[in-house]
Design a protein around this motif. Structure first.
Motif, PDB file in Angstrom:
ATOM      1  N   ASN A 154       0.818  -1.212   0.000  1.00 25.45           N
ATOM      2  CA  ASN A 154       0.000   0.000   0.000  1.00 25.45           C
ATOM      3  C   ASN A 154       0.849   1.258   0.000  1.00 25.45           C
ATOM      4  O   ASN A 154       0.314   2.370  -0.081  1.00 25.45           O
ATOM      5  CB  ASN A 154      -0.936   0.020   1.222  1.00 25.45           C
ATOM      6  N   ASN A 155       2.156   1.107   0.119  1.00 26.79           N
ATOM      7  CA  ASN A 155       3.052   2.252   0.057  1.00 26.79           C
ATOM      8  C   ASN A 155       3.162   2.721  -1.395  1.00 26.79           C
ATOM      9  O   ASN A 155       2.782   2.001  -2.323  1.00 26.79           O
ATOM     10  CB  ASN A 155       4.434   1.874   0.613  1.00 26.79           C
ATOM     11  N   GLN A 156       3.712   3.908  -1.594  1.00 24.98           N
ATOM     12  CA  GLN A 156       3.844   4.432  -2.951  1.00 24.98           C
ATOM     13  C   GLN A 156       4.755   3.525  -3.795  1.00 24.98           C
ATOM     14  O   GLN A 156       5.744   2.983  -3.290  1.00 24.98           O
ATOM     15  CB  GLN A 156       4.433   5.849  -2.948  1.00 24.98           C
ATOM     16  N   HIS A 157       4.431   3.402  -5.074  1.00 26.00           N
ATOM     17  CA  HIS A 157       5.258   2.564  -5.943  1.00 26.00           C
ATOM     18  C   HIS A 157       6.693   3.095  -5.985  1.00 26.00           C
ATOM     19  O   HIS A 157       7.650   2.310  -6.001  1.00 26.00           O
ATOM     20  CB  HIS A 157       4.670   2.518  -7.356  1.00 26.00           C
ATOM     21  N   ALA A 158       6.851   4.417  -5.981  1.00 25.45           N
ATOM     22  CA  ALA A 158       8.195   5.004  -6.014  1.00 25.45           C
ATOM     23  C   ALA A 158       8.993   4.610  -4.770  1.00 25.45           C
ATOM     24  O   ALA A 158      10.202   4.375  -4.850  1.00 25.45           O
ATOM     25  CB  ALA A 158       8.107   6.519  -6.120  1.00 25.45           C
ATOM     26  N   THR A 159       8.316   4.527  -3.627  1.00 25.77           N
ATOM     27  CA  THR A 159       8.984   4.116  -2.391  1.00 25.77           C
ATOM     28  C   THR A 159       9.411   2.659  -2.476  1.00 25.77           C
ATOM     29  O   THR A 159      10.526   2.297  -2.059  1.00 25.77           O
ATOM     30  CB  THR A 159       8.062   4.317  -1.176  1.00 25.77           C
ATOM     31  N   ILE A 160       8.549   1.817  -3.008  1.00 24.90           N
ATOM     32  CA  ILE A 160       8.872   0.395  -3.160  1.00 24.90           C
ATOM     33  C   ILE A 160      10.065   0.210  -4.090  1.00 24.90           C
ATOM     34  O   ILE A 160      10.977  -0.581  -3.805  1.00 24.90           O
ATOM     35  CB  ILE A 160       7.645  -0.376  -3.684  1.00 24.90           C
ATOM     36  N   GLU A 161      10.077   0.926  -5.193  1.00 29.07           N
ATOM     37  CA  GLU A 161      11.195   0.795  -6.125  1.00 29.07           C
ATOM     38  C   GLU A 161      12.501   1.282  -5.488  1.00 29.07           C
ATOM     39  O   GLU A 161      13.563   0.716  -5.716  1.00 29.07           O
ATOM     40  CB  GLU A 161      10.900   1.572  -7.410  1.00 29.07           C
ATOM     41  N   PHE A 162      12.408   2.342  -4.670  1.00 31.20           N
ATOM     42  CA  PHE A 162      13.607   2.817  -3.980  1.00 31.20           C
ATOM     43  C   PHE A 162      14.114   1.766  -3.000  1.00 31.20           C
ATOM     44  O   PHE A 162      15.317   1.494  -2.927  1.00 31.20           O
ATOM     45  CB  PHE A 162      13.321   4.118  -3.237  1.00 31.20           C
ATOM     46  N   LEU A 163      13.202   1.170  -2.236  1.00 31.71           N
ATOM     47  CA  LEU A 163      13.598   0.128  -1.283  1.00 31.71           C
ATOM     48  C   LEU A 163      14.272  -1.037  -1.988  1.00 31.71           C
ATOM     49  O   LEU A 163      15.273  -1.573  -1.512  1.00 31.71           O
ATOM     50  CB  LEU A 163      12.365  -0.365  -0.520  1.00 31.71           C
ATOM     51  N   ARG A 164      13.730  -1.438  -3.121  1.00 31.89           N
ATOM     52  CA  ARG A 164      14.318  -2.554  -3.872  1.00 31.89           C
ATOM     53  C   ARG A 164      15.723  -2.218  -4.355  1.00 31.89           C
ATOM     54  O   ARG A 164      16.611  -3.081  -4.369  1.00 31.89           O
ATOM     55  CB  ARG A 164      13.436  -2.912  -5.061  1.00 31.89           C
ATOM     56  N   ALA A 165      15.923  -0.978  -4.743  1.00 29.52           N
ATOM     57  CA  ALA A 165      17.241  -0.573  -5.240  1.00 29.52           C
ATOM     58  C   ALA A 165      18.234  -0.354  -4.107  1.00 29.52           C
ATOM     59  O   ALA A 165      19.428  -0.628  -4.250  1.00 29.52           O
ATOM     60  CB  ALA A 165      17.110   0.707  -6.075  1.00 29.52           C
ATOM     61  N   TYR A 166      17.737   0.136  -2.966  1.00 33.76           N
ATOM     62  CA  TYR A 166      18.625   0.506  -1.862  1.00 33.76           C
ATOM     63  C   TYR A 166      19.024  -0.694  -1.021  1.00 33.76           C
ATOM     64  O   TYR A 166      20.179  -0.820  -0.603  1.00 33.76           O
ATOM     65  CB  TYR A 166      17.927   1.548  -0.976  1.00 33.76           C
ATOM     66  N   HIS A 167      18.063  -1.581  -0.771  1.00 39.25           N
ATOM     67  CA  HIS A 167      18.313  -2.725   0.096  1.00 39.25           C
ATOM     68  C   HIS A 167      18.560  -3.990  -0.725  1.00 39.25           C
ATOM     69  O   HIS A 167      18.158  -4.088  -1.887  1.00 39.25           O
ATOM     70  CB  HIS A 167      17.126  -2.973   1.027  1.00 39.25           C
ATOM     71  N   ASP A 168      19.184  -4.948  -0.107  1.00 40.02           N
ATOM     72  CA  ASP A 168      19.421  -6.244  -0.733  1.00 40.02           C
ATOM     73  C   ASP A 168      18.205  -7.137  -0.485  1.00 40.02           C
ATOM     74  O   ASP A 168      18.230  -8.038   0.344  1.00 40.02           O
ATOM     75  CB  ASP A 168      20.686  -6.882  -0.153  1.00 40.02           C
ATOM     76  N   LEU A 169      17.143  -6.863  -1.231  1.00 40.57           N
ATOM     77  CA  LEU A 169      15.918  -7.634  -1.089  1.00 40.57           C
ATOM     78  C   LEU A 169      15.928  -8.815  -2.062  1.00 40.57           C
ATOM     79  O   LEU A 169      16.676  -8.814  -3.044  1.00 40.57           O
ATOM     80  CB  LEU A 169      14.699  -6.749  -1.371  1.00 40.57           C
ATOM     81  N   PRO A 170      15.104  -9.821  -1.799  1.00 41.57           N
ATOM     82  CA  PRO A 170      15.015 -10.948  -2.733  1.00 41.57           C
ATOM     83  C   PRO A 170      14.586 -10.472  -4.123  1.00 41.57           C
ATOM     84  O   PRO A 170      14.091  -9.353  -4.297  1.00 41.57           O
ATOM     85  CB  PRO A 170      13.942 -11.839  -2.098  1.00 41.57           C
ATOM     86  N   THR A 171      14.745 -11.328  -5.113  1.00 42.06           N
ATOM     87  CA  THR A 171      14.331 -10.995  -6.468  1.00 42.06           C
ATOM     88  C   THR A 171      12.829 -11.231  -6.614  1.00 42.06           C
ATOM     89  O   THR A 171      12.356 -12.356  -6.494  1.00 42.06           O
ATOM     90  CB  THR A 171      15.083 -11.858  -7.492  1.00 42.06           C
ATOM     91  N   PHE A 172      12.102 -10.143  -6.840  1.00 39.87           N
ATOM     92  CA  PHE A 172      10.663 -10.226  -7.045  1.00 39.87           C
ATOM     93  C   PHE A 172      10.378 -10.072  -8.532  1.00 39.87           C
ATOM     94  O   PHE A 172      10.822  -9.118  -9.163  1.00 39.87           O
ATOM     95  CB  PHE A 172       9.941  -9.139  -6.255  1.00 39.87           C
TER      96      PHE A 172
END
Length: 222
Positions: A111-129
């Motif tokens: 439910n967070n902004q898409h721009a925030t989600i994309e930033f989190l994915r780029a900034y953190h070492d998250l799994p591959t979605f």
């Protein structure tokens, strides 16, 4: 195996990363009203954040176009969270590493902004979605937020699956999964330890390590 699920889809805040400090979002709401020349009490801004509400009526009361206001508010909230993340906020939970052992496709719906989600994915070492969706910065995008199933259904369509599990930490997540016709796992982390649900998830787990253990059992959860 992954217990027969074609895909596992996750919420983000409170599931993969810690929730945003409320004060960060309140500041963004106050900033948005200030940008349109409206001085609002901080308690009004806090209430809109706490209730996860779109303050369209408040905007109209100040002679502000709600669509223009909401677009600005979404941008301000995303940029504020990005700064917060760079300063050490919203860290990734340690147990996210357990997701590396899941063999089926993974999705992310927030439910967070898409721009925030994309930033989190780029900034953190998250799994591959294979797909990641946050809310669009429009009033229509806000109306489609969970518990509505729109974003979950869109993610499932992009993944090309029907039999999936949605993992979240709120009743909205459980309801959105049910409306999308898929199973729901409620992640009862410490920040929701005392929450009473009125919608019943398929099952509950205390952390992501237990989730992985549960979904890799030989029988479907009951």
């Amino acid at each position: 195996m992954t217990d027969g699920y074609e895909s596992i889809v996750f919420d983000c805040d409170g599931v993969l990363v810690e929730p945003t400090d409320t004060a960060v979002l309140v500041d963004a709401v106050v900033e948005a009203f200030d940008a349109f020349g409206a001085d609002i009490d901080r308690s009004v801004a806090r209430q809109s954040v706490t209730e996860d509400a779109v303050p369209a009526e408040t905007a109209c009361d100040h002679g502000i176009d709600p669509e223009a206001f909401w677009h600005y508010r979404e941008l301000a909230a995303s940029l504020a969270q990005q700064t917060h993340i760079r300063d050490g906020g919203k860290p990734v939970y340690d147990d996210v590493a357990a997701l590396d052992s899941i063999e089926c496709s993974l999705g992310l719906v927030s439910n967070n902004q898409h721009a925030t989600i994309e930033f989190l994915r780029a900034y953190h070492d998250l799994p591959t979605f294979e797909t990641a969706r946050g809310r669009r910065p429009t009033l229509a995008g806000a109306a489609a937020r969970k518990p509505e199933p729109d974003y979950v259904e869109a993610a499932l369509a992009e993944l090309g699956v029907e039999d999936a599990l949605y993992v979240g930490d709120s009743e909205k997540d459980v309801v959105a999964a049910q409306r999308a016709g898929i199973d729901a796992a409620y992640l009862r982390r410490d920040h929701v330890a005392d929450v009473t649900l009125t919608a019943e998830p398929t099952f509950e787990v205390p952390d992501l390590e237990c989730l992985v253990e549960r979904i890799t059992e030989t029988e479907r959860p009951v």
